[in-house]
Design an enzyme around this catalytic site. Structure first.
Site, PDB file in Angstrom:
ATOM      1  N   ASP A  38       1.440   9.599   3.625  1.00 43.38           N
ATOM      2  CA  ASP A  38       0.803   8.496   4.345  1.00 43.38           C
ATOM      3  C   ASP A  38      -0.478   9.070   4.947  1.00 43.38           C
ATOM      4  OD1 ASP A  38       0.076   6.141   5.469  1.00 43.38           O
ATOM      5  OD2 ASP A  38       1.950   5.784   6.543  1.00 43.38           O
TER       6      ASP A  38
HETATM    7  C1  BGC Z   1      -0.224   3.040   6.630  1.00 43.03           C
HETATM    8  C2  BGC Z   1       0.004   2.917   5.139  1.00 43.03           C
HETATM    9  C3  BGC Z   1      -1.295   2.588   4.453  1.00 43.03           C
HETATM   10  C4  BGC Z   1      -2.310   3.673   4.779  1.00 43.03           C
HETATM   11  C5  BGC Z   1      -3.658   3.436   4.151  1.00 43.03           C
HETATM   12  C6  BGC Z   1      -1.374   3.976   6.959  1.00 43.03           C
HETATM   13  O1  BGC Z   1      -1.721   3.883   8.308  1.00 43.03           O
HETATM   14  O2  BGC Z   1       0.952   3.489   7.271  1.00 43.03           O
HETATM   15  O3  BGC Z   1       0.968   1.929   4.891  1.00 43.03           O
HETATM   16  O4  BGC Z   1      -1.092   2.461   3.071  1.00 43.03           O
HETATM   17  O5  BGC Z   1      -2.510   3.707   6.184  1.00 43.03           O
HETATM   18  O6  BGC Z   1      -4.286   2.360   4.753  1.00 43.03           O
END
Ligand code: BGC
Length: 846
Positions: free
Chosen positions: A224
């Protein structure tokens, strides 16, 4: 196609370590001499946002949020939606879609509950598997996220989840397992949190032992965003890719770890090859991400998202009202003189949740606009009025374009970018913004350095009423702002060049407290605003939010009640907005913000013909929906239903469509009743990370209410149809089956006959209830279901199949799934409410 062996052979160790880290927010680094292209990723999961953010985003299709898709209970629909998103990803030149989100609804207040399908692992797993397979048919990889137990936003980057093995296997891992084994997922995103001490991105048990060795996963695992911390643990755990740029963990630090002997080069080769495999699967060397993103607003796709919104709309109550001599819904057009629409959410487009799941959708319809337009054609003599009744903004409201003017008198505000954090630097780009909210995440106009820039914003706000106006500003970086009414001294709204204002939960914790100042304004006379602002964070995330709160009439609430009383029908729209419910923080309460509960009670008391539309992405307290004397008689929710939310809700309100949804999650009467609430907030100690114990074990959601005897407000699985159907006697293929023969399945057949004059949507639910289990098990677990729409005067037979998985539990002593011989009841019911069972068939598993 990339020749993986040849590519590996031609890359140096440094190249390989660099390849497994992002080059931008959304892309990996190309190595053209080795034939390796860039891989582009995009959020996900309710649309394909592309590389732009906020108003800079390329418009795209916004499908219903996860919870609304969960409410459809329809894997075939999810396959249609997955297919649409696969098409969209190709248009947006993305190879990877960052979704679906399959964490469970452990609590109703999770900031991302709206983004996840359900509290139930099997419902979530079946929907995820259908979505995944359909996206990937387009040569687009998914990343099923967030692996695993990212069920709260509180300290999400550090919290250490402590969950028993059975609950982990039977609940939280299960949707991922189904997405991998049945959906064939090519990608997984590791969660932010820790599990048993290790961050998910550095957790070898999760990323290798379970995912690859047990489930046979052969794709790539991406961290993530900013969720990986240490190269040795991550590489040895099997984390294929660190995202986003700038490189912090892999790259040189990984190469150094190899030199030190902490990670083998073979391990790095494995990570690189994961990435090359996904590039080949998604034809990355043929589909360049440098092509411009494409926006196609296709009526057929709009129709699909509308159908999906209807399929997830849940009619919670629809009482027969004596004064009307019928149920409140659908609203008959015959003789309909007037409708009053009430509530702040009726005039905003709250059709998606906040945070990474949001995008620029095609169309911004409000319920008021959609209903007004539809009635104008369908029932031209009906008048439609609007009353806000209450306000629910936590911050000063963002300003609409038509109330803003650039210094040249055009709608919007002047926006001058400077290519430096010195906001007085020369203008690099002189442009206009149509919104008073600016948000960047590594994506700025090409000439602007996304990590270090500034902006000057100027123009004016045109007040519509006389009186004191509150001007507010929230910023992720240094900021100064003045507001000036002609003939008065400029008022300083904020002067914070050194970022002394304390940070809050705004903008994922990067935003400061809102600064406000009051100016005395006259309707029509501009309030000039002048803002200087610069970025601060070095990860490319930056935001500036300017708001204005105009004075309200003292009797705002009473006006709404009076209007409701005078109208034939009152439609009250209550809900949250993204100041209350969004990625980044959990809600502190399940209560509707502001005086919305009071508003519903007052309007329902004033007019028995009141419909309440709940526009929230997760459960809210609804004491007014319990059938008592001051209750609302008709209550319907479509959560956050995507770009066609308003049209779909009008379809349902006017009876052009049947509300097809069933709750994918239990609605507690009070937050305190919910099983995970006592240990929702992590425990903090002097040493070590905050810890979150999942003390409720297997008993999340409806399972807890059955065991405790506490009644929820609405049971999991609940939902009404405008039509009605009679369920006949259930036939079963066998009542005695050996464990070995279970794989062939037990089939139940349920005849369903429509006994009304409208289409009836039925969701026949099959729960397995072990009679005397050798280990503790929930009273009933959802294992099969079938959805059908039955036309008036017709019958159909639905079938429910129960295979080995329907009876198994995780055996901690052997570390494997097992089926205990013994008696099981197959419960056929319209919801998990033990009071509404249709039938129970006893099976003897030998
Ligand atoms: C989120 C993800 C997301 C990523 C990119 C993170 O803060 O938890 O679900 O895909 O950001 O935006």
């Amino acid at each position: 196609m990339i020749d993986i062996d040849a590519a590996l052979a031609s890359l140096s160790l440094d190249d390989k370590c660099r390849l497994v880290a992002g080059e931008t927010n959304w892309r990996t680094k190309a190595f053209p001499e080795a034939g390796i292209p860039q891989l582009k990723m995009s959020d996900g999961p309710t649309g394909v946002r592309g590389e732009g953010h906020g108003s800079a985003g390329t418009p795209g299709v916004a499908v219903p949020a996860g919870i609304a898709l969960g409410a459809s209970w329809d894997p075939d629909l999810l396959a249609d939606i997955g297919g649409l998103l696969g098409t969209e990803a190709v248009r947006k030149r993305a190879h990877v879609l960052l979704g679906p989100t399959v964490n469970l609804h452990r609590t109703p207040v999770g900031g991302r509950t709206f983004e996840c399908y359900s509290e139930d692992p099997e419902l979530s797993g079946a929907l995820a598997a259908a979505y995944v397979g359909a996206v990937q048919k387009h040569g687009v990889a998914v990343t099923v996220k967030h692996f695993v137990c990212n069920d709260t936003e509180i300290d999400r980057m550090t919290v250490d989840v402590d969950v028993d093995e059975r609950a982990l296997r039977e609940l939280y891992l299960r949707p991922f397992e189904r997405a991998v084994k049945e959906g064939g997922a090519w990608g997984i995103m590791s969660a932010y949190n820790r599990l048993d001490g290790d961050h998910a991105a550095e957790n070898r048990r999760l990323l290798t032992d379970i995912l690859r060795d047990e489930w046979g996963f052969d794709g790539f695992v991406v961290s993530d965003w900013f969720g990986v911390h240490e190269p040795v643990g991550a590489a040895n755990a099997g984390l294929s890719l660190e995202m986003p740029a700038p490189v912090r963990v892999y790259g040189q630090r990984l190469a150094d770890a190899v030199e030190r002997g902490d990670v083998t080069e073979e391990t790095v080769d494995g990570l690189v090859s994961d990435l090359l495999v996904v590039m080949n699967r998604t034809l990355a060397d043929e589909r360049s991400c440098d092509e411009p993103e494409e926006s196609i607003d296709d009526p057929v796709e709009r129709a699909l998202t509308r159908r999906a919104a209807i399929a997830g709309t849940v009619l919670l109550r629809n009482d027969h009202v004596d004064a009307l001599d019928r149920p409140v819904l659908p609203i008959p057009l015959d003789g309909l003189g007037s409708v009053t629409v009430i509530g702040p959410n009726a005039v905003i487009d709250r059709s998606m949740g906040g945070g990474s799941a949001s995008l620029t959708p095609f169309g911004h319809r409000t319920l008021l606009d959609a209903l007004t337009d539809r009635l104008a054609t369908r029932s031209p003599s009906t008048t439609v009025g609007y009353e806000p009744g209450v306000r629910i903004d936590r911050l000063t409201p963002i300003v609409r374009r038509n109330q803003l003017r650039t210094p040249d008198g055009e709608p919007g505000l002047r926006l001058e970018y400077v290519n430096s954090r010195d906001w007085d630097a020369p203008t690099a780009i002189d442009t206009t913004t149509t919104s008073s909210m600016l948000r960047f995440f590594g994506t700025t106009p090409e000439e602007i350095d996304a990590l270090a820039f500034g902006a000057r914003v100027s123009g004016s706000f045109i007040p519509e009423v006389d009186g004191p106006h509150v001007i507010g500003v929230v910023s992720t970086g240094p900021v100064t702002m003045t507001a000036t009414v002609e003939g008065q001294h400029p008022v300083v709204v904020v002067d914070d060049p050194d970022m002394r204002i304390p940070r809050t939960r705004e903008f994922f914790g990067y935003g400061g407290e809102e600064s406000t100042a009051v100016v005395d304004a006259v309707a029509g006379e501009p309030i000039a605003i002048s803002v200087k602002w610069a970025t601060a964070a070095d990860n490319g995330f930056a935001a500036l939010r300017i708001g204005v709160r105009s004075p309200d009439p003292a009797d705002l609430f009473e006006q709404a009640v009076v209007a409701a009383q005078a109208a034939d029908v009152a439609v009250v729209v209550v809900g949250t907005n993204d100041e209350w419910e969004t990625e980044g923080f959990d809600r502190e309460t399940m209560d509707l913000p502001g005086r919305q509960n009071e508003l519903v009670e007052a309007v329902a008391a004033a007019n028995p013909n009141t419909v309440v539309v709940v526009n929230a992405g997760s459960p809210v307290t609804m004491d007014w929906a319990d059938g008592g004397p001051e209750s609302a008689s008709a209550v319907v929710t479509s959560f956050f239903a995507g770009q066609e939310q308003a049209e779909a809700m009008v379809d349902v309100l006017l009876g052009d469509a049947d509300p097809g949804g069933r709750l994918p999650t239990t609605y507690p009467a009070r937050l305190a009743d919910h099983p995970a609430i006592d240990n929702h907030t992590p425990t903090y100690t002097e040493s070590g990370p905050p810890s979150q114990r999942y003390a409720e074990g297997l008993f999340i959601g409806h399972r807890h209410y059955e065991r405790s005897g506490i009644s929820p407000r609405f049971w999991f699985g609940h939902g009404l149809s405008y039509g009605s159907a009679e369920w006949g006697s259930v036939e079963v293929s066998a009542t005695e089956v050996s464990v070995d023969a279970l794989e062939g399945g037990i089939t139940l057949t349920v005849p369903v006959t429509n006994d009304s004059d409208r289409d009836a949507t039925v969701v026949v639910q099959g729960y397995v209830a072990p009679v005397a289990p050798p280990v503790e098990r929930p009273d009933r677990e959802l294992k099969a279901w079938a959805k059908a729409v039955v036309a008036p005067g017709t019958s159909t037979a639905v079938t429910l199949d129960f295979g080995t998985d329907a009876f198994h539990h995780w055996d901690e002593s052997t570390g494997a799934w097992t089926v205990a011989p013994g008696e099981y009841d197959l419960v056929i019911a319209p919801s998990a409410d033990p009071g509404v069972e249709h039938d129970r068939i006893r099976i003897n598993v030998t």
